[in-house]
Motif scaffolding. Sequence first.
Motif, PDB file in Angstrom:
ATOM      1  N   UNK A 369       0.858  -1.198   0.000  1.00 18.30           N
ATOM      2  CA  UNK A 369       0.000   0.000   0.000  1.00 18.30           C
ATOM      3  C   UNK A 369       0.886   1.238   0.000  1.00 18.30           C
ATOM      4  N   UNK A 370       0.304   2.397  -0.281  1.00 24.37           N
ATOM      5  CA  UNK A 370       1.086   3.628  -0.208  1.00 24.37           C
ATOM      6  C   UNK A 370       0.586   4.693  -1.162  1.00 24.37           C
ATOM      7  N   UNK A 371       0.986   5.927  -0.881  1.00 20.84           N
ATOM      8  CA  UNK A 371       0.709   7.084  -1.739  1.00 20.84           C
ATOM      9  C   UNK A 371       1.997   7.333  -2.520  1.00 20.84           C
ATOM     10  N   UNK A 372       1.944   7.189  -3.849  1.00 23.66           N
ATOM     11  CA  UNK A 372       3.194   7.172  -4.622  1.00 23.66           C
ATOM     12  C   UNK A 372       3.137   8.122  -5.816  1.00 23.66           C
ATOM     13  N   UNK A 373       4.334   8.485  -6.306  1.00 27.17           N
ATOM     14  CA  UNK A 373       4.451   9.088  -7.637  1.00 27.17           C
ATOM     15  C   UNK A 373       4.694   7.923  -8.591  1.00 27.17           C
ATOM     16  N   UNK A 379       4.550  12.261 -13.985  1.00 25.80           N
ATOM     17  CA  UNK A 379       4.624  12.320 -12.506  1.00 25.80           C
ATOM     18  C   UNK A 379       3.258  12.295 -11.824  1.00 25.80           C
ATOM     19  N   UNK A 380       2.321  11.512 -12.351  1.00 29.79           N
ATOM     20  CA  UNK A 380       0.997  11.444 -11.724  1.00 29.79           C
ATOM     21  C   UNK A 380       1.094  10.735 -10.376  1.00 29.79           C
ATOM     22  N   UNK A 381       0.166  11.104  -9.484  1.00 31.02           N
ATOM     23  CA  UNK A 381       0.144  10.504  -8.142  1.00 31.02           C
ATOM     24  C   UNK A 381      -0.979   9.475  -8.049  1.00 31.02           C
TER      25      UNK A 381
END
Length: 589
Positions: A369-373, A379-381
Amino acid sequence: MSKGTIKKVAGPLVIAEGMRDANMYDVVRVSNQRLIGEIIEMHGDQASIQVYEETSGLGPGEPVESTEMPLSVELGPGLISSIYDGIQRPLDDIMKATNSNNLKRGVEVASLKRDKKWNFVPVAKPGDEVAGGDVLGTVQETVLVQQKIMVPPNMKGKVKDIKAGEFTVDDVVVILETEDGDKELTMAQKWPVRVGRPYQKKLPPKVPLVTGQRVVDTMFPIAKGGVAAVPGPFGSGKTVIQHQLAKWAEADIVVYIGCGERGNEMTDVLNEFPELKDPKTGQSLMERTVLIANTSDMPVAAREASIYTGITIAEYFRDMGYSVALMADSTSRWAEALREMSGRLEEMPGEEGYPAYLGSRLAQFYERAGHVICLGSDNREGALTAIGAVSPPGGDISEPVSQATLRIVKVFWGLDSALAYKRHFPAINWLTSYSLYLDDVGPWFNGNVAEDWMALRQEMMTLLQEESELEEIVQMVGMDALSPGDRLKMEAARSIREDFLHQNSFHEIDTYTSLEKQHYMMKLVLAFYDEGAEALSRGAQVNDLVKLPVREKIGRYKYTEESNLTAEYEAVDKELSAEIAGLLGKEDL
């Protein structure tokens, strides 16, 4: 291709010999019925295979053939609104192919429909230099979801040719000129389930995943890209909470894994989700959902694969820049499958018979899991939030699966059967639960909703904790022994419990509460306490404060429609002040 023969069959575990050229985690076809299995241990030329289908009737001497490929999922248009089993076989297609409601053995059905055509709209053009993660084109899969067809992560080159129009997932849509020659790319790609999909960079968790559930958003928030555990005994509402989060959480895509759950619970999900309306778009919730149904009567080894299948599909949508919520219900059943396979392999057992590697396997799952680039030049998130239910036997969270999970996750929503029996839902115990994301997401709440959000939350938590301490005194010597100030505290805490934390998931308005409404509700509940304490200091009687007519309106504010929040809040607040002033006026006389 490595071929061998069966030497021994022990339930879902098959030992095959003559497999010296095979590799760990290769997918194999077992017997003439071509059952799907995966190599999980090698000893010389002997391979231990966990078979994902029923093994009754197999015997020594039958052939085993390695595909020389790891267990992989197909990723491409057609995933959304599909219902898969634990190894990504589409259940509806299997039912049509076999004309039976029961899973038949050895059925080979493609994960993505091969006959359906999708409208591919190119984004890249010939001559463009592209690398892993760059978007080549888009496909409008459902009304809500636009799939981005991306360059596979481990590839780069120059676009030689790109097509537009209607194609199946097997048709070549892009020809890529690479150092190793021309590569033909289709709209579908495969990815091994046990390997996390790559990204550029992991971001710190600073934005909350808004769920519309007051006890979650206000008391124990989860960050986008965060991980949470929902442990609770039988009947405490784990599945209901996961359904609520799937319905209302601010996620673009929902991946729901029913891992070893009861068949009737999975039936409820399958019946409910298509009928549920997405609150933001009015479309069916299935238009942005992937379901993986692996019920408790299906072969036990497939439970182990279902978790990885689900999170790989979730990572694929995360890589497109979507916010994905993954619900795993329940990881305890997955751990039971690990324990059974470990026992058959005759490995040294760890605590309560679970394998010694239980903790590391759980960590490998949750760490994906995680919030990533994401990969790609834009460079979308993307964010992948994982919420796992845990079903400890007898509700005892000191058992190994709960403890191993709690060491990894940062949010613990502890369900309490005592609250559930009192009809308090969600039955999340506010004294035992916690969120380690509070410090990270607190500035977001203060900056985007209201600057006093965290201060109000802290005041409410303090009242609930003080109520718990006072409760012990009341049980020993009775309510009359309390001072007026403590009586008021008890009443304010009761109001927080019943008016704020209690939420009716079946009420059309109360099922979802916006952050603005949650803020107004906190202010009203605490205004009663703060103004009441002031009135007590000026001589008001606590019994009069408890019986104020406006308290019913404070309790009913949760049923106020979103369009009328401010006007109703101001009216109730004014009425509260007037009634307390009236009490003080009476005292003066």
